[in-house]
Write a protein that holds these residues in place. Structure first.
Motif, PDB file in Angstrom:
ATOM      1  N   VAL A   1      40.275  31.012  42.342  1.00 40.75           N
ATOM      2  CA  VAL A   1      38.823  30.830  42.366  1.00 40.75           C
ATOM      3  C   VAL A   1      38.410  30.028  41.148  1.00 40.75           C
ATOM      4  CG1 VAL A   1      38.518  33.132  41.335  1.00 40.75           C
ATOM      5  CG2 VAL A   1      36.576  31.987  42.431  1.00 40.75           C
ATOM      6  N   ASN A   2      37.787  28.880  41.394  1.00 41.52           N
ATOM      7  CA  ASN A   2      37.393  27.963  40.316  1.00 41.52           C
ATOM      8  C   ASN A   2      38.570  27.671  39.377  1.00 41.52           C
ATOM      9  OD1 ASN A   2      34.804  27.933  41.347  1.00 41.52           O
ATOM     10  ND2 ASN A   2      33.983  29.376  39.854  1.00 41.52           N
ATOM     11  N   GLY A   3      39.765  27.528  39.978  1.00 42.45           N
ATOM     12  CA  GLY A   3      40.967  27.180  39.223  1.00 42.45           C
ATOM     13  C   GLY A   3      41.664  28.340  38.534  1.00 42.45           C
ATOM     14  N   GLU A   4      41.120  29.550  38.659  1.00 43.82           N
ATOM     15  CA  GLU A   4      41.700  30.721  37.996  1.00 43.82           C
ATOM     16  C   GLU A   4      42.336  31.644  39.035  1.00 43.82           C
ATOM     17  OE1 GLU A   4      40.078  34.706  35.621  1.00 43.82           O
ATOM     18  OE2 GLU A   4      38.896  32.850  35.584  1.00 43.82           O
ATOM     19  N   ARG A   5      43.509  32.196  38.706  1.00 43.79           N
ATOM     20  CA  ARG A   5      44.223  33.072  39.632  1.00 43.79           C
ATOM     21  C   ARG A   5      43.731  34.509  39.464  1.00 43.79           C
ATOM     22  NH1 ARG A   5      46.170  31.466  44.262  1.00 43.79           N
ATOM     23  NH2 ARG A   5      47.722  32.893  45.092  1.00 43.79           N
TER      24      ARG A   5
END
Length: 368
Positions: free
Chosen positions: A183-187
């Motif tokens: 999500v938005n580049g974060e795991r």
């Protein structure tokens, strides 16, 4: 240990599931790529039809009493009732056994219904074209759900209840076996991940294609002629079935505008497309409206609104486990709003171990 559920998508399906899971004691995180609620989602609308009539789609008539009860529970929690009973008038402009199929379901539920003559339509509903009407009937147990008011109040209730809401959080990939997602580049991860992303679902979970297909639809909001204002103010919700159209019409009641849509799926476009209606979008619904309304040229077009559904060939809900730690939740038609809370409650029972997953999948598809 408290179960942690991540829900992707904050339309009526995702919001209702967050509500149902929170009431069952789960810890819930809800992710939405836009605002919560999202103004461009198909759930953010002035009004939607709900009814007990479901001829032609076996199994769903039996779910409708449960759907009405689920909404009653929701009204109690929200402290407001966003529903207006109006009855439903069904008009057939071609040979159909819809009334025959529906009458048995309505009788079993104790819902009153009756045939309506063309003479009564001419007097009571002068806005409808008489030409081509083969039969008509009216049923009780139907009305309008004020959709945008529902999702707005439901989002407020969830925030006040302590559900973790994550607006402007775009999910780009889900590992259905591990229960993790980006999500938005974060795991991030959860015990269970539910993909309830509407028209964006196939992009997040490509394996859903081509079974689940985004479909670009348009609804027209209209200002009726002054001389018909009184008739429209007392009108029921309408379903008008023609040879080439399946028009659904919601009257301008309860602070809403007159709306018409056509239940003919385009099966084109993508959830990420813009929501600017093109002449092609508008033309099909205008054609249906001209076949349904007497003197349609006298109506003023106030807005042409584009929305997207994810649809299947059989128009049945897809509620099923994928991988070891994930689920799909998709209405697969415009009937997702009326059934949203009850289907979400069934899925919440499956996720929390109160119902068998296979049984809930069949039940949500109207086959249980």
């Amino acid at each position: 240990m408290q179960q942690h559920i991540a829900i992707i998508g904050a339309g009526i399906g995702g919001l209702s599931l967050a509500w149902a899971l929170h009431k069952r004691g789960a810890r819930v995180s809800l992710y939405e790529q836009g605002a919560i609620p999202n103004p461009i989602s198909s759930s953010f609308d002035e009004h939607r039809i709900t009814r007990h009539t479901y001829g032609g789609l076996s199994g769903y008539g039996a779910l409708m009493p449960l759907a009405f009860r689920a909404y009653e529970e929701l009204w109690r929690d929200l402290g407001a009732t966003h529903y207006l009973p109006t009855n439903l008038l069904y008009v057939a402009r071609r040979a159909s056994d819809w009334y025959e199929a529906t009458a048995g379901e309505l009788d079993a539920m104790g819902i009153a219904h009756r045939p309506v003559s063309k003479a009564e339509i001419a007097t009571r509903l002068p806005m409808l074209r008489q030409e081509g009407i083969a039969e008509a009937f009216e049923a009780e147990g139907a009305g309008m759900l004020f959709a945008s008011r529902i999702v707005t109040d439901l989002a407020r209730w969830l925030a006040e209840a302590g559900v973790a809401l994550h607006p402007h959080s775009r999910v780009s990939e889900v590992d259905t076996e591990a229960g993790s997602f980006t999500v938005n580049g974060e795991r991030r991860s959860a015990d269970v991940v539910v993909i309830a992303a509407g028209a964006w679902l196939p992009a997040i979970y490509p394996a859903a294609r081509p079974r689940l297909t985004p479909s670009r639809q348009v609804m027209l909001y209209l200002q009726p002629p002054v001389e018909l204002a009184t008739a429209w103010a007392a009108a029921p919700v309408l379903v008008d079935q023609g040879v080439t159209h399946g028009g659904y019409i919601l009257p301008p009641r309860g602070g809403t505008r007159l709306k018409i849509g056509d239940h003919v799926f385009t099966r084109r476009g993508d959830g990420s497309d813009n929501r600017i209606a093109t002449p092609e979008d508008v033309a099909a619904v205008k054609t249906a409206a001209s076949e349904i309304f007497e003197g349609f040229e006298r109506y003023e077009l106030l807005e042409a609104k584009v929305c997207y559904y994810t649809v299947t060939d059989d128009e049945r809900f897809v509620v099923e486990p994928i991988g070891a730690r994930s689920w799909l939740l998709s209405a697969c038609s415009g009937h997702g709003f009326k059934l949203g809370p009850v289907i979400a409650s069934g899925l919440a029972d499956a996720i929390t171990g109160k119902r068998d997953a296979t049984e809930v999948t069949a039940w949500a598809a109207g086959k249980g």
